[in-house]
Design a protein around this motif. Structure first.
Motif, mmCIF file in Angstrom:
data_model
loop_
_atom_site.group_PDB
_atom_site.id
_atom_site.type_symbol
_atom_site.label_atom_id
_atom_site.label_comp_id
_atom_site.label_asym_id
_atom_site.label_seq_id
_atom_site.Cartn_x
_atom_site.Cartn_y
_atom_site.Cartn_z
ATOM 1 N N LEU A 140 0.822 -1.204 0.000
ATOM 2 C CA LEU A 140 0.000 0.000 0.000
ATOM 3 C C LEU A 140 0.857 1.255 0.000
ATOM 4 N N GLY A 141 0.498 2.236 -0.865
ATOM 5 C CA GLY A 141 1.198 3.519 -0.910
ATOM 6 C C GLY A 141 0.562 4.545 0.010
ATOM 7 N N GLY A 142 1.339 5.508 0.453
ATOM 8 C CA GLY A 142 0.863 6.499 1.419
ATOM 9 C C GLY A 142 -0.294 7.344 0.938
ATOM 10 N N GLU A 143 -0.222 7.822 -0.317
ATOM 11 C CA GLU A 143 -1.291 8.690 -0.823
ATOM 12 C C GLU A 143 -2.604 7.938 -0.948
ATOM 13 N N THR A 144 -2.525 6.631 -1.216
ATOM 14 C CA THR A 144 -3.728 5.815 -1.362
ATOM 15 C C THR A 144 -4.450 5.652 -0.027
ATOM 16 N N ALA A 145 -3.707 5.658 1.063
ATOM 17 C CA ALA A 145 -4.266 5.361 2.382
ATOM 18 C C ALA A 145 -5.086 6.502 2.966
ATOM 19 N N ASP A 146 -4.987 7.699 2.383
ATOM 20 C CA ASP A 146 -5.722 8.843 2.914
ATOM 21 C C ASP A 146 -7.229 8.584 2.904
ATOM 22 N N GLY A 147 -7.880 8.849 4.028
ATOM 23 C CA GLY A 147 -9.329 8.707 4.119
ATOM 24 C C GLY A 147 -9.810 7.301 4.394
ATOM 25 N N ALA A 148 -8.895 6.382 4.597
ATOM 26 C CA ALA A 148 -9.301 4.996 4.879
ATOM 27 C C ALA A 148 -9.764 4.868 6.327
ATOM 28 N N GLY A 149 -10.742 3.980 6.553
ATOM 29 C CA GLY A 149 -11.179 3.681 7.905
ATOM 30 C C GLY A 149 -10.679 2.328 8.371
ATOM 31 N N LEU A 150 -10.157 1.561 7.426
ATOM 32 C CA LEU A 150 -9.733 0.189 7.688
ATOM 33 C C LEU A 150 -8.850 -0.245 6.524
ATOM 34 N N VAL A 151 -7.819 -1.026 6.819
ATOM 35 C CA VAL A 151 -6.954 -1.550 5.762
ATOM 36 C C VAL A 151 -6.777 -3.052 5.949
ATOM 37 N N LEU A 152 -7.067 -3.789 4.893
ATOM 38 C CA LEU A 152 -6.777 -5.225 4.851
ATOM 39 C C LEU A 152 -5.589 -5.380 3.908
#
Length: 201
Positions: A45-57
């Motif tokens: 996972l890249g940093g910019e993609t993670a913005d606004g996420a509530g959960l990451v699998l």
């Protein structure tokens, strides 16, 4: 202390950082049925993609190097590790990120809700514990001001330490302050005999 557990995840944005295979397809389908906005992203996972996420699998088996854009143990969202290869090095790499739940490959629909439940509620619990620890550390750091304020009141009023602390505590309750906050005010009021000191405690 009892807390209300989160049981409904509708509207939450879940990033699914897995390659385009059956495991990702099952996750996207199941998360959608549970009411989440499931977004497939590239793994790792890249940093910019993670913005606004509530959960990451995330795929714990994904290649080499960093799995997630955050330093190990600092993810701001709940993490679910999706694990297929149970080799110590891969497990260690995933474990360093402190996931709150685990799913095993091949992913099946009937384990996803349980993983979400544990991940989201465990993450909340960790945040609450961290906040409590910060508050305790802050109070511990402020205790030296309480000791100095007690000594100041002993000198100012010719009383012993127990009487001085009782006076400090009673006045803090009257002013609706913590003992530590009032202690800082007492010390800021100046040495005994000053006009400002006369107004405190």
């Amino acid at each position: 202390m009892s807390r209300r557990l989160v049981q409904n995840f509708r509207g939450m944005r879940a990033l699914v950082a897995l390659g385009p295979d059956r495991n990702r397809a099952v996750l996207l389908d199941t998360l959608g049925k549970l009411g989440l906005e499931a977004v497939p992203v590239e793994a790792p996972l890249g940093g910019e993609t993670a913005d606004g996420a509530g959960l990451v699998l995330f795929d714990a088996d994904a290649g080499e190097g960093e799995l997630l854009p955050w330093l190990p143990g600092t993810a701001p969202v709940p993490l679910v590790a999706v694990i297929g290869l149970e080799t110590p090095s891969r497990l260690q790499r995933a474990f360093d990120h402190l996931p709150c739940a685990v799913l095993h490959k091949p992913v099946r629909a009937n384990g996803v809700y349980t993983a979400l439940f544990f991940a989201i509620n465990e993450h909340r619990r960790r945040q609450e514990l961290a906040a409590s620890l910060r508050a305790l550390e802050a109070r511990h750091g402020a205790r030296r001001f309480v000791i100095k304020a007690v000594l100041r009141l002993m000198e100012r009023h010719g009383i012993d330490d127990e009487q001085a602390y009782r006076r400090l505590r009673k006045e803090s309750m009257r002013q609706r302050l913590t003992v530590e906050e009032l202690a800082v005010r007492v010390l800021a009021a100046g040495p005994p005999g000053s006009s400002a000191a006369a107004r405190e405690a």
